[in-house]
Design a protein around this motif. Structure first.
Motif, PDB file in Angstrom:
ATOM      1  N   ALA A  45      31.321  29.722  -9.529  1.00 15.09           N
ATOM      2  CA  ALA A  45      31.605  31.115  -9.869  1.00 15.09           C
ATOM      3  C   ALA A  45      32.684  31.189 -10.933  1.00 15.09           C
ATOM      4  O   ALA A  45      33.465  30.252 -11.112  1.00 15.09           O
ATOM      5  N   GLY A  46      32.713  32.311 -11.602  1.00 17.85           N
ATOM      6  CA  GLY A  46      33.756  32.595 -12.574  1.00 17.85           C
ATOM      7  C   GLY A  46      33.780  34.086 -12.846  1.00 17.85           C
ATOM      8  O   GLY A  46      32.751  34.751 -12.777  1.00 17.85           O
ATOM      9  N   GLY A  47      34.957  34.601 -13.144  1.00 16.38           N
ATOM     10  CA  GLY A  47      35.108  36.027 -13.369  1.00 16.38           C
ATOM     11  C   GLY A  47      35.351  36.379 -14.819  1.00 16.38           C
ATOM     12  O   GLY A  47      35.702  35.529 -15.642  1.00 16.38           O
ATOM     13  N   LEU A  48      35.141  37.643 -15.121  1.00 23.36           N
ATOM     14  CA  LEU A  48      35.400  38.202 -16.445  1.00 23.36           C
ATOM     15  C   LEU A  48      36.106  39.533 -16.241  1.00 23.36           C
ATOM     16  O   LEU A  48      35.617  40.391 -15.501  1.00 23.36           O
ATOM     17  N   ARG A  57      39.507  38.367 -20.325  1.00 24.44           N
ATOM     18  CA  ARG A  57      40.010  37.112 -19.766  1.00 24.44           C
ATOM     19  C   ARG A  57      38.942  36.539 -18.842  1.00 24.44           C
ATOM     20  O   ARG A  57      38.386  37.227 -18.001  1.00 24.44           O
ATOM     21  N   LEU A  58      38.690  35.225 -19.023  1.00 21.78           N
ATOM     22  CA  LEU A  58      37.864  34.500 -18.062  1.00 21.78           C
ATOM     23  C   LEU A  58      38.768  34.158 -16.896  1.00 21.78           C
ATOM     24  O   LEU A  58      39.876  33.686 -17.090  1.00 21.78           O
ATOM     25  N   ARG A  59      38.285  34.385 -15.674  1.00 19.13           N
ATOM     26  CA  ARG A  59      39.114  34.170 -14.485  1.00 19.13           C
ATOM     27  C   ARG A  59      38.391  33.305 -13.473  1.00 19.13           C
ATOM     28  O   ARG A  59      37.181  33.371 -13.342  1.00 19.13           O
ATOM     29  N   GLY A  60      39.149  32.553 -12.717  1.00 20.09           N
ATOM     30  CA  GLY A  60      38.675  31.887 -11.516  1.00 20.09           C
ATOM     31  C   GLY A  60      37.453  31.015 -11.628  1.00 20.09           C
ATOM     32  O   GLY A  60      36.606  31.038 -10.748  1.00 20.09           O
ATOM     33  N   ALA A  61      37.312  30.234 -12.683  1.00 16.50           N
ATOM     34  CA  ALA A  61      36.146  29.355 -12.805  1.00 16.50           C
ATOM     35  C   ALA A  61      36.249  28.192 -11.824  1.00 16.50           C
ATOM     36  O   ALA A  61      37.247  27.476 -11.803  1.00 16.50           O
ATOM     37  N   PHE A  62      35.201  28.011 -11.032  1.00 14.63           N
ATOM     38  CA  PHE A  62      35.213  26.953 -10.025  1.00 14.63           C
ATOM     39  C   PHE A  62      33.786  26.531  -9.718  1.00 14.63           C
ATOM     40  O   PHE A  62      32.890  27.351  -9.581  1.00 14.63           O
ATOM     41  N   THR A  63      33.589  25.204  -9.599  1.00 14.37           N
ATOM     42  CA  THR A  63      32.315  24.621  -9.179  1.00 14.37           C
ATOM     43  C   THR A  63      32.590  23.700  -8.004  1.00 14.37           C
ATOM     44  O   THR A  63      33.535  22.903  -8.051  1.00 14.37           O
ATOM     45  N   LEU A  64      31.786  23.800  -6.957  1.00 18.60           N
ATOM     46  CA  LEU A  64      31.947  22.888  -5.821  1.00 18.60           C
ATOM     47  C   LEU A  64      31.853  21.453  -6.310  1.00 18.60           C
ATOM     48  O   LEU A  64      31.031  21.138  -7.187  1.00 18.60           O
ATOM     49  N   PRO A  65      32.683  20.537  -5.784  1.00 22.32           N
ATOM     50  CA  PRO A  65      32.734  19.157  -6.279  1.00 22.32           C
ATOM     51  C   PRO A  65      31.372  18.462  -6.361  1.00 22.32           C
ATOM     52  O   PRO A  65      31.106  17.746  -7.324  1.00 22.32           O
ATOM     53  N   ALA A  66      30.494  18.663  -5.410  1.00 23.54           N
ATOM     54  CA  ALA A  66      29.187  17.984  -5.412  1.00 23.54           C
ATOM     55  C   ALA A  66      28.294  18.424  -6.568  1.00 23.54           C
ATOM     56  O   ALA A  66      27.295  17.758  -6.872  1.00 23.54           O
ATOM     57  N   PHE A  67      28.662  19.516  -7.255  1.00 23.88           N
ATOM     58  CA  PHE A  67      27.821  20.048  -8.327  1.00 23.88           C
ATOM     59  C   PHE A  67      28.504  19.993  -9.690  1.00 23.88           C
ATOM     60  O   PHE A  67      28.029  20.602 -10.648  1.00 23.88           O
ATOM     61  N   ARG A  68      29.598  19.234  -9.792  1.00 27.24           N
ATOM     62  CA  ARG A  68      30.306  19.092 -11.065  1.00 27.24           C
ATOM     63  C   ARG A  68      29.595  18.079 -11.962  1.00 27.24           C
ATOM     64  O   ARG A  68      28.821  17.265 -11.499  1.00 27.24           O
ATOM     65  N   ALA A  69      29.910  18.151 -13.241  1.00 27.88           N
ATOM     66  CA  ALA A  69      29.362  17.252 -14.272  1.00 27.88           C
ATOM     67  C   ALA A  69      27.854  17.433 -14.448  1.00 27.88           C
ATOM     68  O   ALA A  69      27.163  16.519 -14.874  1.00 27.88           O
ATOM     69  N   LEU A  70      27.351  18.618 -14.130  1.00 29.32           N
ATOM     70  CA  LEU A  70      25.931  18.926 -14.307  1.00 29.32           C
ATOM     71  C   LEU A  70      25.715  20.010 -15.369  1.00 29.32           C
ATOM     72  O   LEU A  70      24.597  20.463 -15.572  1.00 29.32           O
ATOM     73  N   GLY A  71      26.804  20.448 -15.996  1.00 30.57           N
ATOM     74  CA  GLY A  71      26.708  21.479 -17.018  1.00 30.57           C
ATOM     75  C   GLY A  71      26.809  22.903 -16.494  1.00 30.57           C
ATOM     76  O   GLY A  71      26.682  23.862 -17.253  1.00 30.57           O
ATOM     77  N   ILE A  72      27.050  23.058 -15.184  1.00 31.83           N
ATOM     78  CA  ILE A  72      27.114  24.391 -14.591  1.00 31.83           C
ATOM     79  C   ILE A  72      28.317  25.167 -15.123  1.00 31.83           C
ATOM     80  O   ILE A  72      28.212  26.357 -15.439  1.00 31.83           O
ATOM     81  N   GLY A  73      29.466  24.516 -15.255  1.00 29.02           N
ATOM     82  CA  GLY A  73      30.653  25.189 -15.780  1.00 29.02           C
ATOM     83  C   GLY A  73      30.427  25.709 -17.190  1.00 29.02           C
ATOM     84  O   GLY A  73      30.840  26.826 -17.525  1.00 29.02           O
ATOM     85  N   GLY A  74      29.761  24.924 -18.009  1.00 25.00           N
ATOM     86  CA  GLY A  74      29.449  25.357 -19.370  1.00 25.00           C
ATOM     87  C   GLY A  74      28.516  26.564 -19.381  1.00 25.00           C
ATOM     88  O   GLY A  74      28.675  27.476 -20.199  1.00 25.00           O
ATOM     89  N   LEU A  75      27.539  26.568 -18.472  1.00 22.96           N
ATOM     90  CA  LEU A  75      26.632  27.717 -18.361  1.00 22.96           C
ATOM     91  C   LEU A  75      27.381  28.976 -17.945  1.00 22.96           C
ATOM     92  O   LEU A  75      27.152  30.055 -18.492  1.00 22.96           O
ATOM     93  N   LEU A  76      28.292  28.823 -16.975  1.00 19.42           N
ATOM     94  CA  LEU A  76      29.099  29.971 -16.541  1.00 19.42           C
ATOM     95  C   LEU A  76      29.971  30.488 -17.686  1.00 19.42           C
ATOM     96  O   LEU A  76      30.078  31.696 -17.897  1.00 19.42           O
ATOM     97  N   SER A  77      30.578  29.576 -18.410  1.00 19.58           N
ATOM     98  CA  SER A  77      31.433  29.962 -19.530  1.00 19.58           C
ATOM     99  C   SER A  77      30.611  30.701 -20.588  1.00 19.58           C
ATOM    100  O   SER A  77      30.994  31.782 -21.047  1.00 19.58           O
ATOM    101  N   ALA A  78      29.465  30.146 -20.963  1.00 20.33           N
ATOM    102  CA  ALA A  78      28.613  30.772 -21.980  1.00 20.33           C
ATOM    103  C   ALA A  78      28.115  32.141 -21.528  1.00 20.33           C
ATOM    104  O   ALA A  78      28.064  33.089 -22.321  1.00 20.33           O
ATOM    105  N   SER A  79      27.771  32.280 -20.261  1.00 20.62           N
ATOM    106  CA  SER A  79      27.292  33.566 -19.745  1.00 20.62           C
ATOM    107  C   SER A  79      28.385  34.624 -19.790  1.00 20.62           C
ATOM    108  O   SER A  79      28.129  35.786 -20.132  1.00 20.62           O
ATOM    109  N   ARG A  80      29.615  34.213 -19.467  1.00 19.48           N
ATOM    110  CA  ARG A  80      30.717  35.169 -19.493  1.00 19.48           C
ATOM    111  C   ARG A  80      31.093  35.542 -20.921  1.00 19.48           C
ATOM    112  O   ARG A  80      31.413  36.703 -21.204  1.00 19.48           O
TER     113      ARG A  80
END
Length: 140
Positions: A45-48, A57-80
């Protein structure tokens, strides 16, 4: 898939995020984005939040550890960033204790630090940046 969700859909990430120094909180001014697996589980999840007209401001970006390094954070950032652009953003700011993630995406170090030591990073949306990201809005 990234989608805009109510806070209640991302609230289960609050405790895990806090252990990473990330704050996910119920703030009516924050629009929450979540990454949901096909089974509906939200694993990131991540806030805007709009600070001023044209500044977000982008706020509170977090990915559960088991799902890191899969590009999810980048997708959240781009969507926001896309959503902020649709809402007329010129400057987007974030505070991070993990700046390499943002610097690799073209964010600039403002040189400022928060009281907790987080870096203040800014993303300036010029027409060229928007074109490079494939973002098209009435603001650009």
């Amino acid at each position: 898939m990234v989608q805009i969700l109510p806070y209640s859909a991302v609230a289960h990430l609050t405790d895990a995020a806090r252990t990473d120094g990330v704050t996910i909180e119920d703030d009516p001014a924050t629009e929450w984005f979540g990454y949901a697996l096909p089974d509906g589980r939200v694993v990131a999840a991540g806030g805007l939040k709009e600070l001023l007209p044209g500044m977000f401001r982008l706020r509170g970006a977090f990915t559960l550890p088991a799902f890191r390094a899969l590009g999810i954070g980048g997708l959240l950032s781009a969507s926001r960033i896309q959503r902020a652009t649709e809402r007329g953003a010129v400057v987007i700011e974030t505070h991070s204790k993990h700046p390499p993630f943002y610097l690799a995406q073209g964010w600039m170090d403002s040189g400022e630090r928060t009281a907790s030591g987080a870096w203040v990073l800014r993303f300036v949306l010029t027409r060229e940046v928007a074109d490079d990201l494939g973002i098209h809005s009435s603001a650009s």
